[in-house]
Design an enzyme around this catalytic site. Structure first.
Site, PDB file in Angstrom:
ATOM      1  N   LYS A  86       0.970  -1.260  -0.039  1.00 23.50           N
ATOM      2  CA  LYS A  86       0.119  -0.047   0.173  1.00 23.50           C
ATOM      3  C   LYS A  86       0.924   1.287   0.124  1.00 23.50           C
ATOM      4  CE  LYS A  86      -4.378  -1.940   1.826  1.00 23.50           C
ATOM      5  NZ  LYS A  86      -5.459  -1.892   2.704  1.00 23.50           N
ATOM      6  N   ASP A 131     -11.396   2.792   4.318  1.00 31.63           N
ATOM      7  CA  ASP A 131     -11.844   1.225   4.255  1.00 31.63           C
ATOM      8  C   ASP A 131     -13.354   1.022   4.099  1.00 31.63           C
ATOM      9  OD1 ASP A 131      -9.893  -0.561   4.112  1.00 31.63           O
ATOM     10  OD2 ASP A 131      -9.487  -0.593   6.155  1.00 31.63           O
ATOM     11  N   GLN A 133      -4.357  -1.693  10.052  1.00 27.11           N
ATOM     12  CA  GLN A 133      -4.101  -3.223   9.293  1.00 27.11           C
ATOM     13  C   GLN A 133      -4.818  -4.253  10.349  1.00 27.11           C
ATOM     14  OE1 GLN A 133      -3.078  -4.649   6.533  1.00 27.11           O
ATOM     15  NE2 GLN A 133      -3.403  -6.700   7.415  1.00 27.11           N
TER      16      GLN A 133
END
Length: 294
Positions: free
Chosen positions: A53, A120, A97
């Site tokens: 990422k 997200d 994460q």
């Protein structure tokens, strides 16, 4: 004649090129979209994903602010970092994460993220807006699936879509997104799961099947009709001594057999996977535009 294989890498690359144009325009106005990353512990798979990422952000001209905490970090430590990012104008998106260590309540951490920075798309406020059809950050993998369908010329309006799997990450959101009365949606959706009796009864009726069950060979050739479009979200390790690593990656669909009946199908790897990070980048750019009223 076998199915057309939907190339997720190519489609993801096309979207990233479109985003680069937008990012260039933002940077010319002094706006650099920023992602705040929180990684707790030293899990190799998680570290690898974070690096991917970060690399994607760099290639796009985006700013990435990475924080790696020890596995012993307290929930208060993480919440304090989230709060700091919530109030940092340089950060447009916050990404934690998962999974977090067992002593951390993931739901509490995710709920603490400012919904306007929830790139997200899993904050209850964004999920609620998604369900009622309001503008919201959409979960990345489901949104990536819709992009794969749209950009592959698959018509969803009026189609019967069967979703296999009811996870909060893929199954539930993609089902809700596809039934919205909107462009690239407007489908009739059947959601199947472990409690479904005679799964094949439903999958044989489907014009489009989205499989996110987490088990190899969940859908086999005898379970689909000719001309179906198949989106395979699964990523499973199968032992294979012929490979250097001792295993190979397969999806939830019997790819080789099903592709002989399908019109289009995604491979594993190289199908849905590349879209997830790409749609995270998309949400970041959207967040920066909203924050700066662009």
């Amino acid at each position: 004649m076998g199915a057309k294989v939907i190339d997720g890498k190519q489609i993801a690359a096309e979207i990233r090129e479109e985003l680069k144009v937008e990012v260039t325009g933002l940077r010319e106005r002094g706006i650099v979209p920023g992602l705040g990353v929180i990684l707790v512990g030293a899990d190799p798979a998680s570290e690898s994903y974070v690096k991917a990422k970060k690399r994607a952000c760099g290639n796009m001209g985006l700013f990435s602010d990475d924080h790696q905490l020890s596995a012993e970090a307290t929930q208060e430590d993480i919440l304090a970092l989230v709060d700091q990012m919530n109030h940092d104008p340089k950060i447009n998106g916050i990404w934690v994460q998962l999974p977090l260590p067992k002593h951390i309540d993931e739901a509490v951490v995710l709920l603490a993220i400012d919904p306007d920075k929830d790139v997200d798309g899993f904050h209850p406020i964004n999920l609620g807006k998604m369900i009622v059809g309001e503008e919201a950050f959409l979960p990345c993998t489901p949104n990536g699936i819709l992009q794969l369908l749209f950009r592959s010329g698959v018509k969803t309006s009026g189609a019967h879509v069967v979703v296999v799997g009811r996870s909060n990450i893929v199954g539930k959101p993609v089902a809700n997104m596809l039934l919205q009365k909107k462009e690239h949606a407007n489908a009739t959706v059947t959601l199947c799961h472990t409690g479904t009796k005679d799964l094949a009864h439903f999958t044989r009726q489907a014009d489009i099947i989205i499989v996110a069950a987490g088990r190899p060979n969940t859908v086999t050739a005898d379970m689909v009709k000719k001309g179906v479009v198949v989106i395979d979200v699964g990523v499973n390790r199968v032992e294979d001594a012929r490979h250097e690593r001792g295993y190979r990656l397969v999806g939830d669909v019997d790819f080789e057999a099903v592709k002989e009946k399908a019109a289009q199908i995604t491979p594993v790897p190289g199908g849905v996977g590349p879209m997830t990070i790409t749609m995270l980048l998309f949400n970041m750019v959207e967040s920066a535009k909203r924050a700066n009223q662009v």
